[in-house]
Design a protein around this motif. Sequence first.
Motif, PDB file in Angstrom:
ATOM      1  N   CYS A   1       2.101 -18.135   0.348  1.00  0.00           N
ATOM      2  CA  CYS A   1       2.405 -17.300  -0.816  1.00  0.00           C
ATOM      3  C   CYS A   1       1.816 -17.851  -2.112  1.00  0.00           C
ATOM      4  O   CYS A   1       1.885 -17.192  -3.145  1.00  0.00           O
ATOM      5  CB  CYS A   1       3.921 -17.134  -0.981  1.00  0.00           C
ATOM      6  SG  CYS A   1       4.783 -18.640  -1.502  1.00  0.00           S
ATOM      7  N   TYR A   2       1.215 -19.027  -2.076  1.00  0.00           N
ATOM      8  CA  TYR A   2       0.714 -19.668  -3.299  1.00  0.00           C
ATOM      9  C   TYR A   2      -0.723 -19.235  -3.579  1.00  0.00           C
ATOM     10  O   TYR A   2      -1.540 -19.105  -2.671  1.00  0.00           O
ATOM     11  CB  TYR A   2       0.772 -21.186  -3.146  1.00  0.00           C
ATOM     12  CG  TYR A   2       0.172 -21.945  -4.313  1.00  0.00           C
ATOM     13  CD1 TYR A   2       0.906 -22.171  -5.473  1.00  0.00           C
ATOM     14  CD2 TYR A   2      -1.134 -22.427  -4.249  1.00  0.00           C
ATOM     15  CE1 TYR A   2       0.354 -22.865  -6.541  1.00  0.00           C
ATOM     16  CE2 TYR A   2      -1.693 -23.113  -5.314  1.00  0.00           C
ATOM     17  CZ  TYR A   2      -0.941 -23.333  -6.455  1.00  0.00           C
ATOM     18  OH  TYR A   2      -1.491 -24.009  -7.513  1.00  0.00           O
ATOM     19  N   HIS A   3      -1.014 -19.027  -4.856  1.00  0.00           N
ATOM     20  CA  HIS A   3      -2.387 -18.818  -5.319  1.00  0.00           C
ATOM     21  C   HIS A   3      -2.487 -19.408  -6.723  1.00  0.00           C
ATOM     22  O   HIS A   3      -1.577 -19.219  -7.539  1.00  0.00           O
ATOM     23  CB  HIS A   3      -2.747 -17.333  -5.346  1.00  0.00           C
ATOM     24  CG  HIS A   3      -4.207 -17.090  -5.598  1.00  0.00           C
ATOM     25  ND1 HIS A   3      -4.751 -17.090  -6.867  1.00  0.00           N
ATOM     26  CD2 HIS A   3      -5.239 -16.854  -4.740  1.00  0.00           C
ATOM     27  CE1 HIS A   3      -6.055 -16.873  -6.781  1.00  0.00           C
ATOM     28  NE2 HIS A   3      -6.374 -16.727  -5.506  1.00  0.00           N
ATOM     29  N   PRO A   4      -3.565 -20.133  -7.036  1.00  0.00           N
ATOM     30  CA  PRO A   4      -3.640 -20.821  -8.335  1.00  0.00           C
ATOM     31  C   PRO A   4      -3.601 -19.895  -9.539  1.00  0.00           C
ATOM     32  O   PRO A   4      -3.236 -20.317 -10.635  1.00  0.00           O
ATOM     33  CB  PRO A   4      -4.976 -21.581  -8.263  1.00  0.00           C
ATOM     34  CG  PRO A   4      -5.741 -20.944  -7.141  1.00  0.00           C
ATOM     35  CD  PRO A   4      -4.721 -20.449  -6.182  1.00  0.00           C
ATOM     36  N   ASP A   5      -3.969 -18.613  -9.377  1.00  0.00           N
ATOM     37  CA  ASP A   5      -3.948 -17.686 -10.506  1.00  0.00           C
ATOM     38  C   ASP A   5      -2.609 -16.968 -10.669  1.00  0.00           C
ATOM     39  O   ASP A   5      -2.441 -16.175 -11.596  1.00  0.00           O
ATOM     40  CB  ASP A   5      -5.058 -16.637 -10.354  1.00  0.00           C
ATOM     41  CG  ASP A   5      -6.435 -17.229 -10.594  1.00  0.00           C
ATOM     42  OD1 ASP A   5      -6.510 -18.325 -11.186  1.00  0.00           O
ATOM     43  OD2 ASP A   5      -7.436 -16.616 -10.194  1.00  0.00           O
ATOM     44  N   LEU A   6      -1.666 -17.231  -9.759  1.00  0.00           N
ATOM     45  CA  LEU A   6      -0.355 -16.589  -9.820  1.00  0.00           C
ATOM     46  C   LEU A   6       0.731 -17.622 -10.081  1.00  0.00           C
ATOM     47  O   LEU A   6       0.571 -18.800  -9.744  1.00  0.00           O
ATOM     48  CB  LEU A   6      -0.055 -15.876  -8.498  1.00  0.00           C
ATOM     49  CG  LEU A   6      -1.005 -14.757  -8.071  1.00  0.00           C
ATOM     50  CD1 LEU A   6      -0.657 -14.292  -6.669  1.00  0.00           C
ATOM     51  CD2 LEU A   6      -0.959 -13.604  -9.054  1.00  0.00           C
TER      52      LEU A   6
ATOM     53  N   CYS B   1     -18.761  -9.961 -13.446  1.00  0.00           N
ATOM     54  CA  CYS B   1     -17.785 -10.577 -12.540  1.00  0.00           C
ATOM     55  C   CYS B   1     -18.485 -11.284 -11.377  1.00  0.00           C
ATOM     56  O   CYS B   1     -19.511 -10.824 -10.880  1.00  0.00           O
ATOM     57  CB  CYS B   1     -16.829  -9.513 -11.999  1.00  0.00           C
ATOM     58  SG  CYS B   1     -15.785  -8.758 -13.260  1.00  0.00           S
ATOM     59  N   SER B   2     -17.890 -12.375 -10.939  1.00  0.00           N
ATOM     60  CA  SER B   2     -18.424 -13.130  -9.798  1.00  0.00           C
ATOM     61  C   SER B   2     -17.940 -12.481  -8.505  1.00  0.00           C
ATOM     62  O   SER B   2     -16.748 -12.213  -8.340  1.00  0.00           O
ATOM     63  CB  SER B   2     -17.959 -14.588  -9.855  1.00  0.00           C
ATOM     64  OG  SER B   2     -18.447 -15.215 -11.017  1.00  0.00           O
ATOM     65  N   LEU B   3     -18.878 -12.259  -7.575  1.00  0.00           N
ATOM     66  CA  LEU B   3     -18.577 -11.594  -6.315  1.00  0.00           C
ATOM     67  C   LEU B   3     -18.879 -12.505  -5.135  1.00  0.00           C
ATOM     68  O   LEU B   3     -19.778 -13.341  -5.192  1.00  0.00           O
ATOM     69  CB  LEU B   3     -19.407 -10.318  -6.157  1.00  0.00           C
ATOM     70  CG  LEU B   3     -19.312  -9.228  -7.217  1.00  0.00           C
ATOM     71  CD1 LEU B   3     -20.244  -8.081  -6.855  1.00  0.00           C
ATOM     72  CD2 LEU B   3     -17.890  -8.729  -7.357  1.00  0.00           C
TER      73      LEU B   3
ATOM     74  N   GLU C   1     -14.068 -18.252  -7.988  1.00  0.00           N
ATOM     75  CA  GLU C   1     -14.628 -19.471  -8.562  1.00  0.00           C
ATOM     76  C   GLU C   1     -13.803 -19.898  -9.772  1.00  0.00           C
ATOM     77  O   GLU C   1     -13.345 -19.053 -10.557  1.00  0.00           O
ATOM     78  CB  GLU C   1     -16.084 -19.244  -8.979  1.00  0.00           C
ATOM     79  CG  GLU C   1     -17.037 -19.092  -7.822  1.00  0.00           C
ATOM     80  CD  GLU C   1     -18.483 -19.031  -8.294  1.00  0.00           C
ATOM     81  OE1 GLU C   1     -18.744 -18.289  -9.257  1.00  0.00           O
ATOM     82  OE2 GLU C   1     -19.331 -19.726  -7.710  1.00  0.00           O
ATOM     83  N   ALA C   2     -13.632 -21.197  -9.934  1.00  0.00           N
ATOM     84  CA  ALA C   2     -12.889 -21.705 -11.084  1.00  0.00           C
ATOM     85  C   ALA C   2     -13.615 -21.341 -12.373  1.00  0.00           C
ATOM     86  O   ALA C   2     -14.843 -21.440 -12.455  1.00  0.00           O
ATOM     87  CB  ALA C   2     -12.733 -23.225 -10.970  1.00  0.00           C
ATOM     88  N   GLN C   3     -12.862 -20.898 -13.367  1.00  0.00           N
ATOM     89  CA  GLN C   3     -13.379 -20.556 -14.695  1.00  0.00           C
ATOM     90  C   GLN C   3     -14.282 -19.325 -14.704  1.00  0.00           C
ATOM     91  O   GLN C   3     -14.966 -19.067 -15.695  1.00  0.00           O
ATOM     92  CB  GLN C   3     -14.141 -21.745 -15.312  1.00  0.00           C
ATOM     93  CG  GLN C   3     -13.364 -23.061 -15.355  1.00  0.00           C
ATOM     94  CD  GLN C   3     -12.090 -22.955 -16.171  1.00  0.00           C
ATOM     95  OE1 GLN C   3     -12.061 -22.320 -17.205  1.00  0.00           O
ATOM     96  NE2 GLN C   3     -11.025 -23.573 -15.681  1.00  0.00           N
ATOM     97  N   SER C   4     -14.317 -18.544 -13.605  1.00  0.00           N
ATOM     98  CA  SER C   4     -15.111 -17.320 -13.639  1.00  0.00           C
ATOM     99  C   SER C   4     -14.411 -16.296 -14.522  1.00  0.00           C
ATOM    100  O   SER C   4     -13.205 -16.357 -14.740  1.00  0.00           O
ATOM    101  CB  SER C   4     -15.327 -16.761 -12.233  1.00  0.00           C
ATOM    102  OG  SER C   4     -14.101 -16.322 -11.680  1.00  0.00           O
ATOM    103  N   VAL C   5     -15.165 -15.324 -15.032  1.00  0.00           N
ATOM    104  CA  VAL C   5     -14.616 -14.384 -16.003  1.00  0.00           C
ATOM    105  C   VAL C   5     -13.553 -13.483 -15.379  1.00  0.00           C
ATOM    106  O   VAL C   5     -12.622 -13.050 -16.052  1.00  0.00           O
ATOM    107  CB  VAL C   5     -15.758 -13.545 -16.628  1.00  0.00           C
ATOM    108  CG1 VAL C   5     -16.369 -12.608 -15.602  1.00  0.00           C
ATOM    109  CG2 VAL C   5     -15.276 -12.763 -17.827  1.00  0.00           C
TER     110      VAL C   5
END
Length: 500
Positions: A58-63, A254-256, A273-277
């Motif tokens: 359930c973990y995600h670094p952006d959440l 956006c990075s794809l 990707e880390a720090q992507s827009v």
Amino acid sequence: MSPTKKLDKKGRFAKVSKGVHPLKTIALTIDGKKCTCSAGKSILAVAEENNIKIPRLCYHPDLKPFGACRMCLVEDEKTGRLMASCVTPVASDMVIQTATPRILKHRRNIARLMIAEHPESCIVCSKGNRCQLRWVAAQLGLGETNLYHMPNYKPFEEANPFIIRDLSKCILCGKCIRADHELVAVGAIDYNLRGFGSRPATAHEVGLEQSNCTFCGTCVSLCPTGALSAKTTQYVGTPERESLSVCGFCSVGCSLAMGATDNRIIDVNPAHEAQSVNGATLCVRGHFAHDFLNSPQRLISPMARKNGDQKNDELVPVPWDEALELVAQRLLEIKNKNGPQSIAFLGSSKCSNEENYLFQRIARVQIGTNNIDNGGYIFGQSRLKVLDEKTDGGYRHSRLVDLEKAEAILVLGADPNHSVPVVSYYLKRAAHRGVPLIVVDPRKTELASLASIWLSIKPQTDLELMNGLASLLHEKKAYDSAFVDRYTEGFSLFRYGLSS
């Protein structure tokens, strides 16, 4: 002195315990490895920084950490407590174990219960080898569960054109719901019902196509199982290979991550990707509108006339080396005959900054011409050029992520929800965080419903409004005179025009 449980999206606790300085360095031990970190971080975040892998679903670094799956359990060696590492803050002199027999037993039981409720359709599942539940089970050495199978049938939903929902595979990790609320800031889905019947659903259980879902596909990208998948008739399973690219549908860039099989694009996701827009998000175009890449009418190799006869020869495919040699030869012939200024280069607004930089280098350095243009001028590039000159390029250093920290935001006559959706995510998140958002638009856009102030002006009166605001600011001397002196010309004439 009990620590709070409120974490930010990076796994740090927003508030620390009373008496603990936020910059204090904490020392702890994880699996025998000495670790140091700043106060307020979670055990999982510190373990990640030190290359200690802890399974999680359930973990995600952006959440924001949620602690729903309990797969990231760790053991405090001093107290014997089992804790979900994603929502537990570090403390001084902690001794943490991540893979004791006791922990592994609990993880296996959790995985067994999930699999017992899961349909046995791995062979035909669209998630294929990317299924995180399957990966965790393999890491734990689980083959059969030895539990009575508990099928939890849910209706198969595919009425909308983009997303298939097979919630019989849902493990209630909450990633889709949290992404919808925290990243895209729409709120189309939430938990519904309780116990065995619990599921992510829209209000009143209507289909996604009848809700306010924008079909950005963020939920599909974050789903750890095959509960959510992109609707496609081309291919089901894991792509043979994946390549990183940049989306060309708008100027956000956006990075794809583009998955391909048999030289066909069959899967598009955020690159994560880390720090992507765009981070973990995309819009409906970026996620689902790349099917044109597989069009039979698309050129996949250079075409040239075999004998150079433009009228009678047919275009035939040629190798890249031959095509590049032909183009270079013709450019040099024209340059030698008519001079470099007889050649113009027209670039593409769909190219990345790096590609356009190389393009203009070929024109200016190799050919010696300054006749360079691209389609970006059709979409406001000329105005950006003026802004660039007036600010000495200062606006280029402004990042979208800084919008969420702005003192106030003014949106004038724009609807980023449709033109640049990823930018609208930043604006909506800022509004939810309490940043004053002022929307000036005769239409009631989605941003208008979140705005602190919505100025519903008459169509084509934007200029009158801006002049009125400028006049008021000038009257109250509420402007930066140093900025005006440095970056503007003809301010006295502008001021005279305001007075009239």
